[in-house]
Design a protein around this motif. Structure first.
Motif, PDB file in Angstrom:
ATOM      1  N   UNK A  10       0.989  -0.934  -0.247  1.00 48.57           N
ATOM      2  CA  UNK A  10      -0.132   0.017   0.070  1.00 48.57           C
ATOM      3  C   UNK A  10       0.785   1.421  -0.013  1.00 48.57           C
ATOM      4  N   UNK A  11       0.582   2.248  -0.989  1.00 50.21           N
ATOM      5  CA  UNK A  11       1.335   3.523  -1.145  1.00 50.21           C
ATOM      6  C   UNK A  11       0.357   4.541  -0.336  1.00 50.21           C
ATOM      7  N   UNK A  55     -12.265   0.714  -3.424  1.00 54.22           N
ATOM      8  CA  UNK A  55     -12.662  -0.431  -3.952  1.00 54.22           C
ATOM      9  C   UNK A  55     -12.200  -0.470  -5.487  1.00 54.22           C
ATOM     10  N   UNK A  56     -12.214   0.430  -6.234  1.00 56.59           N
ATOM     11  CA  UNK A  56     -11.871   0.571  -7.615  1.00 56.59           C
ATOM     12  C   UNK A  56     -10.390   0.449  -7.701  1.00 56.59           C
ATOM     13  N   UNK A  57      -9.867   1.440  -6.766  1.00 59.38           N
ATOM     14  CA  UNK A  57      -8.223   1.420  -6.905  1.00 59.38           C
ATOM     15  C   UNK A  57      -7.563   0.219  -6.535  1.00 59.38           C
ATOM     16  N   UNK A  58      -7.905  -0.376  -5.281  1.00 58.82           N
ATOM     17  CA  UNK A  58      -7.205  -1.483  -4.818  1.00 58.82           C
ATOM     18  C   UNK A  58      -7.772  -2.858  -4.899  1.00 58.82           C
ATOM     19  N   UNK A  59      -9.029  -3.072  -5.453  1.00 62.84           N
ATOM     20  CA  UNK A  59      -9.413  -4.164  -5.647  1.00 62.84           C
ATOM     21  C   UNK A  59     -10.104  -5.147  -4.489  1.00 62.84           C
ATOM     22  N   UNK A  75      -7.358   5.429  10.095  1.00 64.85           N
ATOM     23  CA  UNK A  75      -8.209   4.095  10.133  1.00 64.85           C
ATOM     24  C   UNK A  75      -8.227   3.557   8.684  1.00 64.85           C
ATOM     25  N   UNK A  76      -8.820   4.490   7.715  1.00 59.88           N
ATOM     26  CA  UNK A  76      -8.754   4.006   6.386  1.00 59.88           C
ATOM     27  C   UNK A  76      -7.529   3.430   6.009  1.00 59.88           C
ATOM     28  N   UNK A  77      -6.378   4.237   6.170  1.00 56.48           N
ATOM     29  CA  UNK A  77      -5.272   3.462   5.779  1.00 56.48           C
ATOM     30  C   UNK A  77      -4.755   1.988   6.292  1.00 56.48           C
ATOM     31  N   UNK A  78      -5.187   1.685   7.594  1.00 61.36           N
ATOM     32  CA  UNK A  78      -4.925   0.666   8.418  1.00 61.36           C
ATOM     33  C   UNK A  78      -5.938  -0.605   7.894  1.00 61.36           C
ATOM     34  N   UNK A  79      -7.411  -0.169   7.481  1.00 59.55           N
ATOM     35  CA  UNK A  79      -8.074  -1.089   6.893  1.00 59.55           C
ATOM     36  C   UNK A  79      -7.787  -1.572   5.456  1.00 59.55           C
ATOM     37  N   UNK A  80      -7.366  -0.462   4.713  1.00 60.88           N
ATOM     38  CA  UNK A  80      -6.823  -0.802   3.255  1.00 60.88           C
ATOM     39  C   UNK A  80      -5.692  -1.510   3.343  1.00 60.88           C
ATOM     40  N   UNK A  86      -4.153  -9.042   2.924  1.00 55.86           N
ATOM     41  CA  UNK A  86      -4.828 -10.407   2.970  1.00 55.86           C
ATOM     42  C   UNK A  86      -5.214 -10.668   1.382  1.00 55.86           C
ATOM     43  N   UNK A  87      -5.428  -9.703   0.592  1.00 60.60           N
ATOM     44  CA  UNK A  87      -5.591 -10.207  -0.918  1.00 60.60           C
ATOM     45  C   UNK A  87      -4.340 -10.671  -1.342  1.00 60.60           C
ATOM     46  N   UNK A  88      -3.299  -9.988  -1.174  1.00 58.05           N
ATOM     47  CA  UNK A  88      -1.810 -10.306  -1.536  1.00 58.05           C
ATOM     48  C   UNK A  88      -1.519 -11.763  -1.225  1.00 58.05           C
ATOM     49  N   UNK A  89      -1.827 -12.269  -0.045  1.00 54.92           N
ATOM     50  CA  UNK A  89      -1.526 -13.431   0.572  1.00 54.92           C
ATOM     51  C   UNK A  89      -2.359 -14.518  -0.098  1.00 54.92           C
ATOM     52  N   UNK A  90      -3.450 -14.161  -0.314  1.00 52.53           N
ATOM     53  CA  UNK A  90      -4.386 -15.160  -1.014  1.00 52.53           C
ATOM     54  C   UNK A  90      -4.077 -15.927  -2.390  1.00 52.53           C
TER      55      UNK A  90
END
Length: 90
Positions: A10-11, A55-59, A75-80, A86-90
């Motif tokens: 995440x940038x 959602x569009x930017x990061x899928x 909080x948004x940064x932590x969530x994203x 998680x998505x990268x690990x999947x």
């Protein structure tokens, strides 16, 4: 205190730009600790717009229950960051 980059893909500054664009604000106003409702006048419709753009930017998916917890950019940064990792690990 500024959010520090991590090993996550995440940038944070890119995310800040996405949020600022959704809010139609200069990126400098979207500080780590700026409270969306109290400081930036974000209502539920704008929260939804932020979620859609992220959602569009990061899928990733942001649920309605997550929107209620989007109190600050931090909080948004932590969530994203968590969702992208998680998505990268999947």
């Amino acid at each position: 205190m500024t959010l520090q980059p991590t090993t996550s893909p995440l940038d944070v500054e890119e995310l800040r730009a996405v949020v600022a664009d959704a809010l139609e604000l200069p990126v400098e106003e979207v500080t780590d600790d700026a409270r969306f409702k109290e400081d930036l006048d974000v209502d539920s419709l704008i929260s939804l717009e932020i979620a859609v753009r992220i959602e569009e930017q990061y899928g990733i998916r942001i649920d309605d229950s997550d929107l209620a917890d989007l109190g600050s950019f931090r909080r948004i940064a932590e969530l994203v960051r968590d969702r992208v990792a998680s998505r990268s690990a999947a």
